[in-house]
Structure formats: structure tokens, C-alpha cells
Design an enzyme around this catalytic site. Structure first.
Site, short mmCIF file in Angstrom:
data_model
loop_
_atom_site.label_atom_id
_atom_site.label_comp_id
_atom_site.label_asym_id
_atom_site.label_seq_id
_atom_site.Cartn_x
_atom_site.Cartn_y
_atom_site.Cartn_z
N GLY A 12 12.75 13.69 -5.50
CA GLY A 12 12.08 13.73 -4.20
C GLY A 12 12.89 14.52 -3.20
O GLY A 12 14.13 14.43 -3.16
N HIS A 38 -2.99 4.68 5.17
CA HIS A 38 -2.01 5.60 5.73
C HIS A 38 -0.62 5.46 5.10
O HIS A 38 0.05 6.45 4.83
CB HIS A 38 -1.91 5.34 7.23
CG HIS A 38 -0.88 6.15 7.93
ND1 HIS A 38 -0.97 7.51 8.05
CD2 HIS A 38 0.27 5.78 8.57
CE1 HIS A 38 0.08 7.96 8.72
NE2 HIS A 38 0.86 6.94 9.04
N GLY A 51 14.64 11.84 0.22
CA GLY A 51 15.30 12.53 -0.90
C GLY A 51 16.20 13.66 -0.43
O GLY A 51 17.34 13.80 -0.89
N HIS A 82 -4.21 2.71 9.18
CA HIS A 82 -3.88 3.26 10.50
C HIS A 82 -5.14 3.31 11.37
O HIS A 82 -6.18 3.78 10.93
CB HIS A 82 -3.30 4.66 10.32
CG HIS A 82 -2.58 5.18 11.52
ND1 HIS A 82 -3.21 5.39 12.72
CD2 HIS A 82 -1.28 5.52 11.70
CE1 HIS A 82 -2.32 5.86 13.59
NE2 HIS A 82 -1.15 5.94 13.00
N LEU A 112 10.03 7.46 9.37
CA LEU A 112 10.98 8.57 9.39
C LEU A 112 12.39 8.01 9.60
O LEU A 112 13.36 8.45 8.97
CB LEU A 112 10.63 9.56 10.50
CG LEU A 112 9.21 10.16 10.45
CD1 LEU A 112 9.02 11.20 11.54
CD2 LEU A 112 8.93 10.79 9.09
N GLU A 131 9.87 5.71 1.53
CA GLU A 131 8.62 4.94 1.45
C GLU A 131 8.43 4.28 0.09
O GLU A 131 7.70 3.30 -0.03
CB GLU A 131 7.43 5.85 1.79
CG GLU A 131 6.13 5.07 1.95
CD GLU A 131 4.95 5.89 2.42
OE1 GLU A 131 5.14 6.98 3.00
OE2 GLU A 131 3.81 5.44 2.20
N ARG A 144 -0.32 -1.39 14.48
CA ARG A 144 -1.46 -0.78 13.78
C ARG A 144 -2.39 -1.78 13.13
O ARG A 144 -3.61 -1.61 13.16
CB ARG A 144 -0.92 0.17 12.71
CG ARG A 144 -0.25 1.34 13.34
CD ARG A 144 0.46 2.20 12.32
NE ARG A 144 1.04 3.33 13.03
CZ ARG A 144 1.79 4.25 12.46
NH1 ARG A 144 2.04 4.18 11.17
NH2 ARG A 144 2.28 5.24 13.17
C1 LIG Z 1 -0.27 12.21 8.42
C2 LIG Z 1 0.96 11.36 8.49
C3 LIG Z 1 1.70 11.30 9.66
C4 LIG Z 1 2.83 10.50 9.75
N1 LIG Z 1 3.55 10.46 10.91
C5 LIG Z 1 4.65 9.69 10.98
C6 LIG Z 1 5.42 9.65 12.18
O1 LIG Z 1 5.12 10.29 13.16
N2 LIG Z 1 6.53 8.86 12.20
C7 LIG Z 1 6.91 8.12 11.13
O2 LIG Z 1 7.93 7.43 11.20
N3 LIG Z 1 6.20 8.17 9.96
C8 LIG Z 1 5.10 8.93 9.87
N4 LIG Z 1 4.39 8.97 8.70
C9 LIG Z 1 4.95 8.33 7.49
C10 LIG Z 1 6.06 9.21 6.92
O3 LIG Z 1 5.70 10.56 7.04
C11 LIG Z 1 6.34 8.92 5.45
O4 LIG Z 1 6.45 7.56 5.23
C12 LIG Z 1 7.66 9.58 5.05
O5 LIG Z 1 7.66 10.93 5.40
C13 LIG Z 1 7.90 9.43 3.56
O6 LIG Z 1 9.07 10.13 3.23
P1 LIG Z 1 9.68 10.05 1.78
O7 LIG Z 1 10.85 10.94 1.77
O8 LIG Z 1 9.87 8.63 1.40
O9 LIG Z 1 8.53 10.61 0.82
P2 LIG Z 1 7.73 12.01 0.83
O10 LIG Z 1 7.93 12.79 2.05
O11 LIG Z 1 6.33 11.64 0.43
O12 LIG Z 1 8.39 12.83 -0.32
C14 LIG Z 1 8.18 12.53 -1.67
C15 LIG Z 1 8.94 13.52 -2.51
O13 LIG Z 1 8.90 13.10 -3.86
C16 LIG Z 1 8.49 14.18 -4.69
N5 LIG Z 1 7.80 13.59 -5.84
C17 LIG Z 1 6.78 12.70 -5.84
N6 LIG Z 1 6.51 12.33 -7.11
C18 LIG Z 1 7.38 12.99 -7.90
C19 LIG Z 1 7.62 13.00 -9.29
N7 LIG Z 1 6.95 12.23 -10.15
N8 LIG Z 1 8.58 13.85 -9.78
C20 LIG Z 1 9.31 14.64 -8.92
N9 LIG Z 1 9.15 14.61 -7.61
C21 LIG Z 1 8.20 13.80 -7.10
C22 LIG Z 1 7.64 15.05 -3.82
O14 LIG Z 1 7.65 16.36 -4.33
C23 LIG Z 1 8.38 14.93 -2.50
O15 LIG Z 1 9.43 15.85 -2.48
C24 LIG Z 1 3.23 9.75 8.62
C25 LIG Z 1 2.48 9.79 7.45
C26 LIG Z 1 1.34 10.56 7.39
C27 LIG Z 1 0.52 10.52 6.14
#
Ligand SMILES: Cc1cc2nc3c(=O)[nH]c(=O)nc-3n(C[C@H](O)[C@H](O)[C@H](O)COP(=O)(O)OP(=O)(O)OC[C@H]3O[C@@H](n4cnc5c(N)ncnc54)[C@H](O)[C@@H]3O)c2cc1C
Length: 660
Positions: free
Chosen positions: A42, A421, A47, A268, A461, A445, A339
Site C-alpha cells: 500500500g 464511505h 503505506g 457519510h 488522515l 484504514e 456522521r
Molecule cells: C472521497 C473521500 C474523501 C475523504 N476525505 C477525508 C478527509 O477529508 N479527511 C480524512 O481524515 N479522511 C478522509 N477520507 C478517508 C481517508 O481518505 C481514507 O481513510 C485514507 O486515505 C485511507 O488511507 P490508507 O493509506 O489506509 O489507504 P488507501 O489510501 O486506500 O491506500 C491503499 C493502498 O493499498 C494499495 N492496495 C490495495 N490493495 C492492494 C493489494 N491487494 N496489493 C497491493 N496493493 C494494494 C493501493 O494501491 C493503495 O496504494 C475520505 C475518503 C473518501 C472516500
């Protein structure tokens, strides 16, 4: 015998635990770091920040993502902001208050010690990101600006217009690329993790599919970190990016990692409503809009009917006939209730017939008052890109003057409705972010740890970056300190053979079904079942029915799926089929958990358990625990529940109150 989970929460007062932990954890010496490999799956905020930090510390990092660039991780979509307890507004904020708001916002179902640590490191994140050059919004005098998000009475959200995720990810990406150039991080883009390899009870590598060539490849490491995001797309329609999937997390679950609180799914309140059955994605209108936007429906049913029939517009309804129902029901927090509360209140109004679009499934989000008070330029400065996005999708400009009644100006309101969401549930982790499989860590997440039954806005975030920059880099050392550093783990071990063969067999099975239905058509049906039976309002009867229907979907998938093309080379339909296989299992898990939790809390609302006023009714006597589910060898066998009791020392558990 009931299983015991060791959450490894350090002893001592909650405010001292993390300091104590850091003071006594084991370290890895610099020479040994060079010989230790860590896989990070990730490149989202969690990540990328983890990979960059571990690389900078001297470990060899292998970093994977499914997109063509780390910058395309779903985190880039985050709009509204990131929380931190800086108290720049001098409005009474503190680490304790952020901690308290988060625990209360999560309906007292989060692990207290983890949440305190999150609040504690929140301020470091802002400093780190500012140092990277993240262009946070600033006041005229140069100070970082803040706005408010739901569930808080202070302004603690740092933001970069409505593009906060993008700017934070660019910051993390630049740190990551520094390490790529320094040679400590090796990037594998367009690779999908299909399985985790366990050797002697420890995670020692992964099997990944090169998404361009279709070939399976083996990677070994001393520890594996999963940062693969949430499982919102189980519902088909959600605000998540189309590529978001839960395959890596579900595969870890199949291999023995427990999955915690899957029923805690966040709906949401402010998304653009569904407008037809050909849609494959929903669009979020950031919670930040609730700072200056007011949510309402008409007071009179006849007005609602006229709006549904299209004979009236929102701007035709004068102030005295508007019901600002959140301000009416929750005077202390108004439009900034959390929410889950705001979503349920919108559903309640629509269920009673007050919905404002042709389907009756929408409420208004109106900026008339703030445009008049602040002027359109300031409102656009704050939310310009969100207004543009709304106009591009709906052809309505929410900043446009639409009517004047008795000297009062009314601007076009937005129409919004709740949508799936975020997922608070995830892989169970202990205080060190380690799963029930040794050497397998989960961050961002995809773990369950910090948000309880409902996440507050702008806290995802914060958690992703806290995990990646400030928590995992410490805790993983405690694990790696006594690991063999030489020779490197071989990918020729029989465990790697077996895992690769397992994945090959599954791909062949899917390719050979050769049925008649596309992946999307089955996924859409799954989503419909999830929304209707495991969605915003759940009942025991509906959940049981949902489980039966999901079983039928699984049968349909296993017997009637059609994947065009071959398994060699790029085949996005095959990739989607693998994701759907895992969404189906995830859907079951959400339903099992929801059925077992005979209470309402946060995003989990069981209609049987509500107060006379329609508020969630918790049952702390029987459900004050983290529900941890264990795979039983087959997708078709019901999972087994283990409970991690919650222990609160610093916060008094009480009924949530946003009214006064
Ligand atoms: C539209 C929207 C707006 C949002 N706005 C906010 C906000 O303003 N403030 C806030 O705090 N939160 C917000 N959130 C929530 C927040 O964006 C996410 O919870 C957060 O960005 C998740 O980050 P992450 O690094 O855990 O996962 P992600 O950003 O989802 O990254 C997942 C990573 O894993 C990789 N991956 C997935 N499966 C595999 C696999 N099997 N093999 C290899 N790689 C894989 C993907 O390529 C990616 O690089 C929002 C969410 C949405 C949907």
C-alpha cells in the site's frame, strides 16, 4: 475454551503509556537494520508514510501498490482535512479533548489507549507535513488556518482547500521517492498482493500478481505490513475509488489474522444522491461544507411533494417553511453532529416523506446564509473546488443566486444523501499494530483500532499518518529486534510454493467458471443486498435474510461468473473477480457481526435498539468489547467470535449527547 487476545496495552496512566512504551521498547542497531527486509503493501497515506519512514531508518523496504504510481492511492481523494490538537484557535482544544471527542464520537467502542496515542502524536503530523511543504490553508497573517468537523466544538481541522488528501499524499510521496532514490525503498507499482506467506507461524512474505504480465511473483521479508485501505466497496456504490478492495486484508483473515468489528461501516451524510441504476460510484461532498452549509428539508409535506414532483425548487421555499432539523434536534452541535447521527437524521426525515428530490431520498445543504454573511468570494475560497465538482456532476451551481423572497436572498442549495464511505472495522491489531499473525502488521484504514463504532471527520488522515510516521516505526522494531538477520528468507521454501500454487489454483478456478454474468452485475447485486439488509438500519430478521441472499450470490459467483480473456497479461476483469470473491466474504462477515451485536452503536444501527427519540441505544453490559472474528477454513463456514473486552480508565463511559 474462549480465546484470549493480548492487546499489549502498556501499564500506567493513559497519558504516560506511549512515552513509557517508547522508552523501553527494543531497538534494532543500524547495521542489523541494513539486513532486515520489510514488505509494505500500500502506498496511501498509511503505506507511503510507513515505507518512507522505515526506509529512512535504514531498513530495506519493498513497497507495493496496484496503481501505476503511489500518488494514485485512494488517499488522494480525501477532501476536507486532518485533525490535530494544536489549539491554534485558542478555543480550548487539547490532546485530552481530541482524545475524548474521538472516543465519544466512536460511541465508546474504541480502545482507549490507542486513541490517546493518536491524539498525542496528532500535532507531530502537522509539523512533519509543514516541513515537507504541504500547502495547508493559512490565515492572512500566515498562521495555519483551521475549520470545524463533526463531533467537536473546537476548530482543529487543518486543510488544503478541498484537496487535503492530495496535498498530504504528495508530501508523503516526496519522502517516499527520496528513499527510493537513496536505495532503501524498492517500489513495485501495478502489483497486487494475493496472499501472505506464513513460515513457522510468522508472516515471511507475500505472493503478488504483476498486473501487467499476469505472472505471480514471490517476495520474502522479515515482516509484512498491510496498508491496503478499507472495504467500503463491498456495498458496490460508495464514495471510495473504484479500485479500492479488501483482497489483501481478507486473504490475511483467511490465513489466520482476526478481523475486528466488521459491522462498523460509516455512512457519510453528505454525498451526491444516487441518480440512476447505471451508476458505479458515488461522490462525496466533504463534511467541511457543514461548517458554512445548513442542512434542511421543508416543514410542510406539501412542499416536499412539490419538490419531488419538480414543481418547486429549494430556493422557492422561504426561511419560515424550512426545517433545519439538525439544529432543531441537536442545538449544541447543530450541523456539526457526527456522521452517524447526521445520516440517521436525514434518513428519518426522508422515511417520513420529507425528501427533496424525485426519489424522495435527498435533503438540502444550503449556503445562502453564509454567502450573504461572508460573500461568495470567501465561501468559494473555502470550498471552490467542491462547488465546481458539484456543478460538474449535477449542472447546478450552489453559489448562484436563485430567488429573492421578501428581501431575503436564496441561493441554489446542494442536494445530498448518505452513502457508504469508510470502514471502522478492519484487521485486529494490538497496541503495536501487530495482527494475530506474528510479523504481520496492519496500518491505516485496513486496521480497526482507533475509531470505535464511528469515525469523526478528518480523523482517518490523522490515523493513517500517525500509524505510518509515528507509531509503526517504533513498534515494528520491537518485533524485528530478535529476528534472524542473515541469511535472507528464501522464496524457495515450501511455504512459498504452496501459497503460490493456491493462488494459481484460485485464478484457474475463476477463469474456468465460464458462466454468463459479468463481475459488475454480480457485484451490483451484492451491493444492493448489503445496502438493503446490512445498511443504515439493520434488524435481526433483515440480517438473517441478507446472509441467505449473500450465500446465493456466492453460489451465483461460483457457478455463473464470466471473465473474458485469459489469465496471462493484463486482465482487469480477472482482477475485479478476485476482489468480488473477497467482497462476498466480507459482506458475510459484516452481516455476522451486525447480527451478533444486539445493540446500536455508532455506524451500527439495529432498529430494535433505539430510544423513543430514535437515537442509538447501546448495551454496555453485554457488548462492551471488540468483536474479533476468526476464519474457519472455508468461506462457507460461519466465522467464530472472540471478544476483546474494552477497559476504560480515563474516560467515563456514558450515553452520547450532542443536544446540550
Ligand atoms: C472521497 C473521500 C474523501 C475523504 N476525505 C477525508 C478527509 O477529508 N479527511 C480524512 O481524515 N479522511 C478522509 N477520507 C478517508 C481517508 O481518505 C481514507 O481513510 C485514507 O486515505 C485511507 O488511507 P490508507 O493509506 O489506509 O489507504 P488507501 O489510501 O486506500 O491506500 C491503499 C493502498 O493499498 C494499495 N492496495 C490495495 N490493495 C492492494 C493489494 N491487494 N496489493 C497491493 N496493493 C494494494 C493501493 O494501491 C493503495 O496504494 C475520505 C475518503 C473518501 C472516500
Amino acid at each position: 475454551m474462549a480465546k484470549q487476545l493480548d492487546s499489549k496495552i502498556p501499564a500506567g496512566p493513559v497519558s504516560e503509556k506511549w512515552k513509557e512504551y517508547k522508552a523501553h521498547q527494543r531497538l534494532v542497531n543500524p547495521k542489523n537494520k541494513l539486513k532486515l527486509d520489510v514488505i509494505v503493501v500500500g502506498t496511501g497515506l498509511a503505506g507511503a508514510s510507513a515505507a518512507a519512514s522505515l526506509g529512512e531508518m535504514g531498513f530495506n523496504v519493498l513497497n507495493f501498490c496496484i496503481q501505476d504510481s503511489p500518488r494514485r492511492a485512494h488517499s488522494i481523494a480525501a477532501q476536507g482535512g486532518i485533525n490535530a490538537a494544536k489549539c491554534y484557535q485558542n478555543d480550548g482544544d487539547s490532546v485530552y479533548r481530541l482524545f475524548y471527542d474521538t472516543v465519544k464520537g466512536g460511541d465508546y467502542r474504541a480502545r482507549e489507549a490507542n486513541v490517546y496515542r493518536l491524539a498525542e502524536v496528532s500535532n507531530n503530523i502537522i509539523d512533519q507535513c509543514v516541513a515537507q511543504g504541504v500547502p495547508f490553508a493559512r490565515e492572512y497573517g500566515g498562521m495555519l488556518a483551521n475549520r470545524s468537523f463533526g463531533g467537536a466544538q473546537v476548530s482543529r481541522t487543518f486543510y488544503a482547500k478541498g484537496q487535503t488528501g492530495q496535498q498530504l499524499l504528495l508530501g508523503a510521496y516526496s519522502s517516499l521517492m527520496c528513499q527510493v532514490h537513496a536505495g532503501t525503498v524498492k517500489l513495485f507499482t501495478r502489483y497486487e498482493m494475493e496472499d501472505v506467506v506464513i513460515v513457522d507461524g510468522r508472516a515471511r512474505g507475500i505472493i503478488a500478481k504483476n498486473l501487467i504480465t499476469g505472472k505471480l511473483e514471490r517476495f520474502s521479508a522479515n515482516a509484512v505490513v498491510i496498508a491496503t485501505g478499507g472495504y467500503g466497496n463491498t456495498y458496490f456504490l460508495s464514495t471510495n475509488a473504484m479500485g479500492c478492495n479488501c483482497t489483501a486484508a481478507v486473504q490475511c483473515y483467511r490465513k489466520g489474522a482476526m478481523f475486528a468489528n466488521p459491522s462498523y461501516v460509516q455512512i457519510h451524510p453528505t454525498c451526491i444522491p444516487v441518480h440512476g441504476d447505471k451508476q458505479s460510484k458515488l461522490t462525496l461532498m466533504s463534511e467541511s461544507l457543514r461548517n458554512d452549509g445548513r442542512i434542511w428539508v421543508p416543514k410542510k409535506l406539501e412542499d416536499a411533494k412539490a419538490l419531488q414532483a419538480g414543481t418547486k425548487k429549494g430556493s422557492d421555499i422561504p426561511e419560515e417553511d424550512r426545517d433545519y432539523y439538525l439544529e432543531r434536534r441537536y442545538p449544541a452541535f447543530g450541523n456539526l453532529v457526527p456522521r452517524d447521527v447526521a445520516s440517521r437524521a436525514a434518513k428519518e426525515r426522508c422515511d417520513k416523506g420529507y425528501g427533496v428530490n424525485n426519489t424522495g431520498l435527498a435533503v438540502f445543504l444550503d449556503f445562502s446564509e453564509s454567502i450573504e454573511r461572508l460573500g461568495i468570494d470567501i465561501v468559494r475560497q473555502r470550498y471552490g473546488n467542491l462547488f465546481d465538482m458539484y456543478e460538474e456532476i449535477t449542472d447546478v451551481n450552489p453559489g448562484e443566486l436563485a430567488n429573492e423572497i421578501n428581501g431575503v436572498k436564496y441561493y441554489n442549495p446542494m442536494m445530498i444523501f448518505p452513502a457508504v464511505h469508510y470502514t471502522m472495522g478492519g484487521i485486529w491489531v494490538d497496541y503495536e499494530l501487530q495482527t494475530t499473525i506474528k510479523g504481520l502488521f496492519a496500518i491505516g484504514e485496513c486496521n480497526f483500532s482507533d475509531h470505535g463504532a464511528n469515525r469523526l471527520g478528518a480523523s482517518a488522515l490523522m490515523q493513517g499518518l500517525a500509524d505510518g510516521y509515528f507509531v509503526l516505526p517504533y513498534t515494528i522494531q520491537n518485533y524485528l529486534a530478535d529476528q534472524e538477520v542473515w541469511p535472507r528468507i528464501s522464496t524457495d521454501l515450501p511455504e512459498f510454493d504452496e501459497a503460490q500454487k493456491g493462488v494459481e489454483k484460485e485464478i484457474d478456478r475463476l477463469m474456468n467458471i465460464k458462466g454468463k454474468r459479468s463481475v459488475d452485475s454480480i457485484h451490483k447485486e451484492l451491493g444492493h443486498i448489503m445496502w438493503e439488509h446490512v445498511g443504515m438500519g439493520r434488524t435481526a430478521e433483515g440480517l438473517k435474510e441478507g446472509l441467505e441472499l449473500i450465500k446465493k450470490i456466492k453460489h451465483e459467483f461460483d457457478t455463473n461468473l464470466f471473465i473474458p480473456g485469459s489469465k496471462d497479461g493484463l486482465n482487469t476483469e480477472l482482477d475485479k473477480a478476485i476482489h468480488l470473491r473477497d467482497f462476498i466474504l466480507m459482506g458475510q462477515l459484516v452481516a455476522y457481526d451486525a447480527l451478533s451485536r444486539n445493540e446500536s452503536c455508532g455506524g451500527h444501527f439495529r432498529e430494535e435498539y433505539q430510544t423513543e427519540e430514535g437515537e442509538a441505544k447501546r448495551d454496555d453490559e453485554n457488548y462492551f468489547y471488540v468483536g474479533c472474528w476468526e476464519y474457519q477454513g472455508e468461506d462457507t463456514t460461519a466465522p467464530e467470535l472472540t471478544k476483546e473486552p474494552l477497559e476504560y480508565e480515563a474516560i467515563k463511559v456514558q450515553t452520547r449527547n450532542y443536544k446540550n
